[in-house]
Design an enzyme around this catalytic site. Sequence first.
Site, mmCIF file in Angstrom:
data_model
loop_
_atom_site.group_PDB
_atom_site.id
_atom_site.type_symbol
_atom_site.label_atom_id
_atom_site.label_comp_id
_atom_site.label_asym_id
_atom_site.label_seq_id
_atom_site.Cartn_x
_atom_site.Cartn_y
_atom_site.Cartn_z
ATOM 1 N N CYS A 179 0.828 -1.204 0.000
ATOM 2 C CA CYS A 179 0.000 0.000 0.000
ATOM 3 C C CYS A 179 0.864 1.256 0.000
ATOM 4 C CB CYS A 179 -0.923 0.003 1.208
ATOM 5 S SG CYS A 179 -2.259 -1.206 1.099
ATOM 6 N N GLN B 111 -4.211 -6.932 -6.945
ATOM 7 C CA GLN B 111 -4.740 -7.578 -5.751
ATOM 8 C C GLN B 111 -6.051 -6.898 -5.383
ATOM 9 O OE1 GLN B 111 -3.294 -6.985 -1.534
ATOM 10 N NE2 GLN B 111 -2.508 -9.061 -1.841
ATOM 11 N N TYR C 50 -7.534 -9.055 6.948
ATOM 12 C CA TYR C 50 -8.585 -8.336 6.242
ATOM 13 C C TYR C 50 -9.802 -9.244 6.049
ATOM 14 C CZ TYR C 50 -4.813 -5.017 5.851
ATOM 15 O OH TYR C 50 -3.798 -4.153 6.182
ATOM 16 N N ARG D 104 -4.015 -14.750 -1.985
ATOM 17 C CA ARG D 104 -3.033 -14.497 -0.922
ATOM 18 C C ARG D 104 -3.624 -14.905 0.412
ATOM 19 N NH1 ARG D 104 1.186 -9.516 0.495
ATOM 20 N NH2 ARG D 104 2.902 -10.995 0.299
ATOM 21 N N LEU E 76 11.062 -11.299 4.310
ATOM 22 C CA LEU E 76 12.483 -11.026 4.520
ATOM 23 C C LEU E 76 13.366 -11.814 3.563
ATOM 24 C CD1 LEU E 76 12.847 -10.641 8.404
ATOM 25 C CD2 LEU E 76 12.836 -8.868 6.649
ATOM 26 N N GLY F 230 9.073 -7.278 -1.151
ATOM 27 C CA GLY F 230 8.378 -6.076 -0.750
ATOM 28 C C GLY F 230 9.344 -4.952 -0.482
ATOM 29 N N ARG F 231 9.782 -4.848 0.768
ATOM 30 C CA ARG F 231 10.648 -3.727 1.157
ATOM 31 C C ARG F 231 11.929 -3.662 0.332
ATOM 32 N NH1 ARG F 231 7.979 -5.538 5.653
ATOM 33 N NH2 ARG F 231 7.074 -3.973 7.043
#
Length: 367
Positions: free
Chosen positions: A25, A104, A188, A236, A314, A336-337
Site C-alpha cells: 500500500c 490484488q 482483512y 493471498r 524477509l 516487498g521492502r
Amino acid sequence: MSALFEPLRLRSLTVPNRLWMAPMCQYSAAPEGPTEGTPGDWHFQHLAARAAGGTGLILTEATAVAPEGRITPYDLGLWNDTQTAAFRRITDAIKAQNSVPGIQIAHAGRKASSERTWVDRGRALRPEEPFGWRPVGPSPLPFDDASTTPEELSTARIAELVGQFAETARRALDAGFQVAEIHGAHGYLINQFLSPYSNRRTDAYGGSYENRTRLPLEIVDAVRAVWPEDLPVFFRISATDWLSEDDGDDREGWTADDTVRFARDLAEHGVDLLDTSTGGNAPNARIAVGPGYQVPFAERVKKEAGLAVGAVGLITEARQAEKIVADGQADAVLLGRELLRSPSFAQHAARELGAAVHVPQQYHRAV
C-alpha cells in the site's frame, strides 16, 4: 541456468522470471472527490519503475472493491470508470517493459477506516472523524481495544460483497491486468471469515471449517467466472494466525494445517497459485521473524497440496531467492521492502547469478 530467472507458465500466461513484486500500500490516492481511490502519477512511477527494473510480475497494492473496503481513505479502489481508465495507463507501461501486470483485489473488513501508517502509526479512524466510517466484519469483534467495533455483515450484504469482487475483477480485466489476486491474508475481510479467532458467526458462514471457507470460495468462484479461462487467479493467504497458549487469548486461530487443506479446495475452484504470507489477524500474536521465516509455509503447501506457491518474508538477497526456487520450496518469490529500496533489484540479481533479464533500451549503457 538460474532457476530464479526461468520463465513460469500459468495457464496461457508466461511470466518471464520468478522474481515478483508483492502488493504494498502507498496511501497516496485522493480520499474523496472525482478521483477518489484512483491511481495517479505516484502509482504510475512506483509500479512502472519496478517493471523497468526487470521484475517479472508486478502486483498492485490492495485495491478495494468498494469505498468502505479500503484500509485507509487514501487507498486505491476499482469500482468506477475513472479508476478503470487510470489503471490502463499503468498496465500499458508494465507490459511495455516485458513484465506482467497483476492486481490484488481486497476488502479490509474490520481493519478498514485507518490512518496512513506514517500518521499516528496507522490508528483507527472513528466514524465521526473526517474521512472515517464504521467498518464491517463477520462478527462484531474489533481488531483491538483501539479499533471501532465493526457492523456484523448480514447474509444479504455478504451476497452483495461477492458481486463486488466479481465486478472489480471484470473492471481489472478491462484495465489490462493479466493476473487477479484475491486478498485473503493479513487480517482483512476474507481472512476474518476464515479464522475462528475473528469469526464467531452461527449461521452458514461461521462455525465449521466448511462454513468459514464458504465466503472465500464464493468469491473465488465469482472472480473465476468473469476472469478468462486462459489467465491465472492467485489467492493471498495468511498461513497461520501465529496464536499459541502463551498469547493470553483462548480463542483458536487459523493454522498451517488449515492452509494446506484450504489450498486443495482453492485448486479445485480454479486458483492457480497461493501467495503465502502469515499473520495480521491477531494483534497479540508472537511471530518469530527472521530471513525467509515464512518460506516453510509455502513449501509445505507446494509439497502437500500440489498447488503452485509464492514465498514472501524477509527475502533480501539474490542467492537467497535463487535457493528458494532452485530447492523447490516455492515457484516464485515476492519481494516487498527490498524492491522499495532497490527498484532494479532483478537486474542486479540477474547480474550476480549470471542470468539474463529485460533491461530498457534507454538503459543499455548500464548493462
